[in-house]
Design a protein around this motif. Structure first.
Motif, PDB file in Angstrom:
ATOM      1  N   SER A 190       0.826  -1.217   0.000  1.00  0.00           N
ATOM      2  CA  SER A 190       0.000   0.000   0.000  1.00  0.00           C
ATOM      3  C   SER A 190       0.857   1.264   0.000  1.00  0.00           C
ATOM      4  N   CYS A 191       1.839   1.311   0.891  1.00  0.00           N
ATOM      5  CA  CYS A 191       2.657   2.527   1.016  1.00  0.00           C
ATOM      6  C   CYS A 191       3.530   2.750  -0.217  1.00  0.00           C
ATOM      7  N   SER A 192       4.002   1.668  -0.827  1.00  0.00           N
ATOM      8  CA  SER A 192       4.905   1.789  -1.984  1.00  0.00           C
ATOM      9  C   SER A 192       4.153   1.949  -3.301  1.00  0.00           C
ATOM     10  N   ARG A 193       2.844   1.725  -3.282  1.00  0.00           N
ATOM     11  CA  ARG A 193       2.004   1.724  -4.494  1.00  0.00           C
ATOM     12  C   ARG A 193       2.477   0.654  -5.491  1.00  0.00           C
ATOM     13  N   GLY A 194       3.188  -0.355  -4.989  1.00  0.00           N
ATOM     14  CA  GLY A 194       3.656  -1.433  -5.855  1.00  0.00           C
ATOM     15  C   GLY A 194       4.854  -1.078  -6.707  1.00  0.00           C
ATOM     16  N   ILE A 195       5.521   0.034  -6.407  1.00  0.00           N
ATOM     17  CA  ILE A 195       6.686   0.466  -7.177  1.00  0.00           C
ATOM     18  C   ILE A 195       7.943  -0.191  -6.594  1.00  0.00           C
ATOM     19  N   PRO A 196       8.661  -0.980  -7.371  1.00  0.00           N
ATOM     20  CA  PRO A 196       9.795  -1.754  -6.831  1.00  0.00           C
ATOM     21  C   PRO A 196      10.812  -0.925  -6.060  1.00  0.00           C
ATOM     22  N   ARG A 197      11.161   0.258  -6.572  1.00  0.00           N
ATOM     23  CA  ARG A 197      12.179   1.048  -5.875  1.00  0.00           C
ATOM     24  C   ARG A 197      11.714   1.440  -4.477  1.00  0.00           C
ATOM     25  N   LEU A 198      10.436   1.829  -4.350  1.00  0.00           N
ATOM     26  CA  LEU A 198       9.911   2.199  -3.034  1.00  0.00           C
ATOM     27  C   LEU A 198       9.764   0.972  -2.143  1.00  0.00           C
ATOM     28  N   VAL A 199       9.433  -0.174  -2.724  1.00  0.00           N
ATOM     29  CA  VAL A 199       9.405  -1.419  -1.944  1.00  0.00           C
ATOM     30  C   VAL A 199      10.792  -1.670  -1.356  1.00  0.00           C
ATOM     31  N   ASN A 200      11.830  -1.485  -2.157  1.00  0.00           N
ATOM     32  CA  ASN A 200      13.201  -1.697  -1.672  1.00  0.00           C
ATOM     33  C   ASN A 200      13.547  -0.745  -0.538  1.00  0.00           C
ATOM     34  N   VAL A 201      13.209   0.528  -0.726  1.00  0.00           N
ATOM     35  CA  VAL A 201      13.527   1.530   0.301  1.00  0.00           C
ATOM     36  C   VAL A 201      12.825   1.189   1.615  1.00  0.00           C
ATOM     37  N   LEU A 202      11.529   0.923   1.543  1.00  0.00           N
ATOM     38  CA  LEU A 202      10.747   0.661   2.755  1.00  0.00           C
ATOM     39  C   LEU A 202      11.161  -0.653   3.412  1.00  0.00           C
ATOM     40  N   ALA A 203      11.393  -1.684   2.607  1.00  0.00           N
ATOM     41  CA  ALA A 203      11.780  -2.977   3.170  1.00  0.00           C
ATOM     42  C   ALA A 203      13.133  -2.881   3.870  1.00  0.00           C
ATOM     43  N   HIS A 204      14.068  -2.161   3.261  1.00  0.00           N
ATOM     44  CA  HIS A 204      15.393  -1.986   3.864  1.00  0.00           C
ATOM     45  C   HIS A 204      15.281  -1.254   5.207  1.00  0.00           C
ATOM     46  N   LYS A 205      14.511  -0.162   5.234  1.00  0.00           N
ATOM     47  CA  LYS A 205      14.351   0.597   6.483  1.00  0.00           C
ATOM     48  C   LYS A 205      13.621  -0.228   7.543  1.00  0.00           C
ATOM     49  N   ALA A 206      12.613  -0.993   7.130  1.00  0.00           N
ATOM     50  CA  ALA A 206      11.865  -1.826   8.078  1.00  0.00           C
ATOM     51  C   ALA A 206      12.788  -2.884   8.702  1.00  0.00           C
ATOM     52  N   MET A 207      13.677  -3.438   7.897  1.00  0.00           N
ATOM     53  CA  MET A 207      14.615  -4.429   8.430  1.00  0.00           C
ATOM     54  C   MET A 207      15.606  -3.792   9.397  1.00  0.00           C
ATOM     55  N   MET A 208      16.003  -2.571   9.116  1.00  0.00           N
ATOM     56  CA  MET A 208      16.891  -1.863  10.043  1.00  0.00           C
ATOM     57  C   MET A 208      16.201  -1.625  11.382  1.00  0.00           C
ATOM     58  N   LEU A 209      14.912  -1.280  11.318  1.00  0.00           N
ATOM     59  CA  LEU A 209      14.159  -1.051  12.549  1.00  0.00           C
ATOM     60  C   LEU A 209      13.997  -2.345  13.344  1.00  0.00           C
ATOM     61  N   ALA A 210      13.695  -3.446  12.642  1.00  0.00           N
ATOM     62  CA  ALA A 210      13.564  -4.735  13.323  1.00  0.00           C
ATOM     63  C   ALA A 210      14.893  -5.140  13.960  1.00  0.00           C
ATOM     64  N   TYR A 211      15.980  -4.905  13.235  1.00  0.00           N
ATOM     65  CA  TYR A 211      17.315  -5.205  13.765  1.00  0.00           C
ATOM     66  C   TYR A 211      17.603  -4.368  15.015  1.00  0.00           C
ATOM     67  N   GLY A 212      17.248  -3.086  14.967  1.00  0.00           N
ATOM     68  CA  GLY A 212      17.471  -2.212  16.111  1.00  0.00           C
ATOM     69  C   GLY A 212      16.711  -2.651  17.353  1.00  0.00           C
TER      70      GLY A 212
END
Length: 297
Positions: A225-247
């Motif tokens: 939903s947040c990325s609107r299905g755009i691969p680049r935004l999926v990458n950005v959000l997924a990377h940041k989400a993983m950093m938050l989970a790691y933190g």
């Protein structure tokens, strides 16, 4: 970084287009099949259109990396060129040496002779232009004239244009009607669906070294939903989400991680306020119903 925490061998959501992480989902696979079909048929112009971040450059690189031996590909990543610069850029890609003593007409003839030589060697020359919406008007016309070079049996030069939708708006103008009519194959990349986002994320996690790692279903829905299905935004959000989970020392990425990542990212789909208002209204109605059923204490 979080590689060791998640047992990964490499970053799964890098923004650098890497063909090792190519995921053959419907939008990209269909576009790639259109490319292969059109080029094999010897068509002069092929156009792939997609919004920013939909994976055009990755498709372009996959084409370059998987071309058969008899395809001679000339790649132009920066199309902001004058007509003479375009011809010299093509000449350089084909192995010709620059000379300041050659004018445009002589260069055109030199290219024609070289293309005929390559055709005699059964080489199929393909000019691949990324970010083609940046081509100046006069360079677009020069590109059309280059595709006039042909024998009785085949085109001496094929052109693949990867571009944002702005190119279609320009080509719709009357002055480009000749070029527009020569584009025999065209494909428009669409965003990914929720199911495709889930497959995209899981495939990249597997390629990165940990097929057991998971985003929760709610996280994947929010990611789509947040990325609107755009691969680049999926990458950005997924990377940041993983950093938050790691933190937080967590092994699974959940909806909160994606929501927090979206708040820190430009150009994402804003969270619809009506979702929270609807939830609050439902709670209010439920409480009112319970109080009415219980009556005064």
């Amino acid at each position: 970084m979080y590689l060791q925490h998640f047992a990964l061998s490499q970053l799964p959501f890098s923004l650098t287009p890497n063909t090792a992480f190519y995921v053959g989902l419907a939008p990209h696979q269909q576009a790639f099949e259109v490319l292969q079909t059109a080029l094999t048929a010897g068509e002069g112009f092929i156009k792939i259109i997609g919004e920013v971040g939909t994976g055009k450059t990755l498709l372009c690189r996959k084409l370059l990396h998987t071309a058969p031996a008899h395809w001679r590909l000339a790649y132009l990543p920066d199309p902001a060129l004058s007509p003479i610069e375009l011809r010299w850029a093509l000449a350089a890609e084909l192995g010709l040496q620059y000379s300041g003593n050659i004018d445009q007409q002589q260069l055109h003839q030199l290219l024609q002779r070289h293309l005929l030589l390559l055709a005699a060697r059964e080489q199929q020359v393909i000019l691949v232009i990324d970010e083609a919406q940046a081509l100046p008007d006069e360079t677009l016309e020069a590109l059309r004239l280059l595709t006039n070079l042909e024998t009785e049996q085949r085109k001496l030069l094929q052109v693949v244009l990867f571009a944002q939708p702005e190119l279609d708006l320009r080509l719709a103008k009357h002055q480009f009607r000749q070029l527009r009519q020569r584009i025999s194959f065209s494909y428009r990349l669409r965003p990914m669906t929720v199911a495709e986002v889930a497959a995209y994320v899981q495939t990249r996690l597997s390629i990165a070294g940990n097929p057991q790692l998971r985003f929760s279903p709610f996280a994947l829905n929010r990611l789509a939903s947040c990325s609107r299905g755009i691969p680049r935004l999926v990458n950005v959000l997924a990377h940041k989400a993983m950093m938050l989970a790691y933190g937080r020392g967590q092994q699974q990425i959940n909806w909160w991680h994606v929501r927090a990542a979206a708040k820190d990212t430009e150009d994402v789909q804003p969270e619809p306020a009506f979702i929270w208002l609807s939830a609050a209204l439902m709670v209010f109605i439920l409480l009112g119903t319970l109080l009415w059923q219980w009556g005064p204490l």
